[in-house]
Design a protein around this motif. Structure first.
Motif, short mmCIF file in Angstrom:
data_model
loop_
_atom_site.label_atom_id
_atom_site.label_comp_id
_atom_site.label_asym_id
_atom_site.label_seq_id
_atom_site.Cartn_x
_atom_site.Cartn_y
_atom_site.Cartn_z
N VAL A 85 0.87 -1.18 0.00
CA VAL A 85 0.00 0.00 0.00
C VAL A 85 0.90 1.23 0.00
CG1 VAL A 85 -1.75 1.32 1.28
CG2 VAL A 85 -1.85 -1.19 1.25
N ILE A 86 0.49 2.27 -0.74
CA ILE A 86 1.26 3.51 -0.81
C ILE A 86 0.45 4.63 -0.19
CG2 ILE A 86 2.32 5.20 -2.36
CD1 ILE A 86 2.59 2.86 -4.41
N VAL A 87 1.06 5.33 0.77
CA VAL A 87 0.45 6.53 1.35
C VAL A 87 1.10 7.73 0.67
CG1 VAL A 87 0.10 7.91 3.43
CG2 VAL A 87 -0.05 5.41 3.54
N PHE A 88 0.31 8.46 -0.09
CA PHE A 88 0.76 9.61 -0.86
C PHE A 88 0.45 10.86 -0.03
CE2 PHE A 88 -0.25 12.20 -4.96
CZ PHE A 88 0.87 12.99 -4.74
N VAL A 89 1.50 11.48 0.53
CA VAL A 89 1.32 12.61 1.44
C VAL A 89 1.40 13.92 0.66
CG1 VAL A 89 2.15 13.76 3.54
CG2 VAL A 89 2.37 11.27 3.30
N VAL A 90 0.41 14.77 0.87
CA VAL A 90 0.38 16.12 0.27
C VAL A 90 0.17 17.12 1.40
CG1 VAL A 90 -0.46 15.33 -1.98
CG2 VAL A 90 -2.11 15.90 -0.17
N SER A 91 0.34 18.39 1.10
CA SER A 91 0.25 19.43 2.13
C SER A 91 -1.05 20.21 2.00
CB SER A 91 1.44 20.38 2.02
OG SER A 91 1.26 21.48 2.89
N GLY A 92 -1.84 20.16 3.09
CA GLY A 92 -3.09 20.95 3.09
C GLY A 92 -2.82 22.43 3.18
N MET A 93 -1.68 22.82 3.73
CA MET A 93 -1.36 24.25 3.85
C MET A 93 -0.98 24.84 2.49
SD MET A 93 0.80 24.44 7.42
CE MET A 93 1.07 26.20 7.20
N GLU A 94 -0.27 24.07 1.69
CA GLU A 94 0.19 24.58 0.40
C GLU A 94 -0.80 24.34 -0.71
OE1 GLU A 94 4.37 23.59 -0.49
OE2 GLU A 94 4.45 22.77 1.54
N GLY A 95 -1.67 23.36 -0.55
CA GLY A 95 -2.63 23.06 -1.61
C GLY A 95 -2.02 22.20 -2.69
N LEU A 96 -2.81 21.93 -3.72
CA LEU A 96 -2.41 21.07 -4.81
C LEU A 96 -1.35 21.75 -5.67
CD1 LEU A 96 -2.97 18.38 -6.27
CD2 LEU A 96 -4.73 19.58 -7.59
N THR A 97 -0.28 21.02 -6.00
CA THR A 97 0.80 21.59 -6.81
C THR A 97 1.01 20.74 -8.06
OG1 THR A 97 2.59 20.29 -5.81
CG2 THR A 97 1.95 22.34 -4.68
N ASN A 98 1.78 21.28 -9.01
CA ASN A 98 2.10 20.54 -10.22
C ASN A 98 2.91 19.28 -9.89
OD1 ASN A 98 0.78 22.39 -11.89
ND2 ASN A 98 2.64 23.63 -12.19
#
Length: 436
Positions: A85-98
């Motif tokens: 399983v892969i947990v793909f971590v993104v930042s809620g503070m920065e928002g979606l990026t390229n």
């Protein structure tokens, strides 16, 4: 046995290492505000809902042109390849990026379960910010805060649900043994000698074997699987990213093994690295056989077996239970002695002692050498019970656990070893207060 492997991936500075540490319950990974600090992949084990999981913390996936991009990309590719399983971590503070979009496309090609964890959602008022991550094309994003622990339990629940069903392995009933040691001590040559045919690559170049290679074989109507591992190097001397991965594979190989062969180089002698290498297997509670390889190159007049045994015993005090086999993988001399030792060590690790016999042995040992007093108090050993095998594990119930000095604990272990055949296997003695 590990129920699943989870890789934590994402671009730099989104909090992957913080999330890893939160799950592990301790600060195992370097955490820093500077992007890309975590360049080495770290791994750890955690249990959730009765499932044992290995987590891999990766360096951030960096798009070309940034420092360490190639090295980190390779580490992450390997971690993804290993993961269930892969947990793909993104930042809620920065928002979606390229970069997030680019990573999402890479992960989609793996055809593995992916969970989008929106980190740094430290306040409920930011919950709505997670919905822009639907654009990544995965299931509902999950809001987490690795800093405060918010949502981490729900994330672990989801990981458990997404674990693939694992049926019986191909080699469920065979006796599995791994061959470990630092690079270039002759592990692959030893595999070839045991199989009596060229099944794996053999080379004088250090680190030829990159992955753990399973080879099943049959001998005297008994089935075995030999697991050849890449050489384990001390953390400070791991130069190639691929070799860092080989340590992970070696750990996995040790966990899957019933017995571990620890190979020493008879030409070069014992090095500090050797103690680090075998420590993995000892800590895992695996039966261990020390294989002193390249015996054909040793001057027998100067280095007799008894002398080597004394030297090895002095260097590896905690491996006093491990038999030593002197072999030459090159000439196949004495290699035939290994399988009987493997069989015996395995049987000893599964040995269970009857409660009444066990307590008779312990009480005889106490009568022979009573425990010393400490600050006017004397240890009383009331009852002993075996609670597990592989390794044999015993619980000793006492009046006060603090009175059981490690030297007397070792004395009791030696008494058990004299009374029962535990050659080749560690044994564990746990101390409990009566009624606890």
């Amino acid at each position: 046995m590990i129920d699943g492997v989870v890789a934590i991936v994402g671009r730099p500075n989104v909090g992957k290492s913080s999330l890893f540490n939160r799950i592990m319950g301790e600060r195992l990974s370097i955490v820093h505000d500077e992007a890309g600090v975590t360049r080495d992949r770290l791994y750890g084990k955690a249990t959730w809902l009765t499932k044992d999981l290995r987590f891999i913390d990766t360096g951030g996936i960096q798009i070309e042109g940034q420092a360490f991009a190639d090295e980190i990309q390779m580490q992450v590719d390997i971690a993804i390849d290993e993961a269930d399983v892969i947990v793909f971590v993104v930042s809620g503070m920065e928002g979606l990026t390229n970069d997030d979009q680019h990573i999402a496309r890479l992960l989609r090609e793996t055809n593995k379960p992916v969970i989008v964890a929106v980190n740094k959602v430290d306040d409920i008022q930011f919950q709505a910010d997670i919905y822009e991550f639907y654009a990544l094309g995965y299931d509902e994003p999950m809001a987490v805060s690795s800093l405060h622990g918010i949502g981490v339990g729900d994330l672990l629940d989801t990981i458990i649900r997404k674990l693939p069903e694992k049926g019986l392995t191909m080699y469920e009933d065979e006796l599995k043994f791994s061959i470990i040691g630092r690079p270039n001590v002759g592990k692959s040559s030893l595999v070839n000698a045991m199989l009596n045919q060229e099944r794996v690559i053999v080379s004088n170049i250090e680190g030829t074997t990159r992955d753990a290679v399973d080879t099943p074989f049959r001998f005297h109507d008994k089935d075995y699987v030999v697991i050849d591992t890449a050489g384990i190097r001390k953390r400070g001397k791991v130069y190639e990213d691929v070799e860092k991965y080989s340590v992970l594979r070696a750990m996995s190989a040790i966990e899957r093994s019933d017995v571990v062969l620890f190979v020493l180089d008879g030409e070069q002698g014992i090095r500090a690295q050797d103690k680090h290498v075998v420590g993995f297997a000892h800590d895992a509670g695996k039966p261990i056989i020390i294989v002193y390889n390249k015996w054909d190159t040793v001057d027998k007049e100067e280095t007799l077996m008894d002398d080597v045994r004394k030297q090895v015993a002095g260097e590896f005090l905690y491996l006093s239970y491990a038999p030593i086999a002197f072999v030459s993988a090159l000439t196949k001399k004495r290699v035939h002695t290994l399988l009987p030792l493997i069989d015996q060590a395995y049987e000893n690790s599964k040995r269970r002692i009857g409660t009444s016999v066990l307590n008779e042995v312990i009480q005889d040992a106490i009568r022979l050498t009573p425990p010393p007093s400490h600050h006017g108090k004397r240890l009383k050993i009331l009852y002993t019970s075996q609670v597990a095998t592989a390794p044999p594990t015993f619980v000793v119930f006492v009046n006060d656990p603090e009175l059981l000095h490690f030297s007397y604990k070792r004395y009791l272990e030696n008494a058990l070893r004299r009374a029962f055949n535990f050659d080749g296997t560690p044994i564990r003695i746990l101390v409990r207060k009566r009624g606890a």
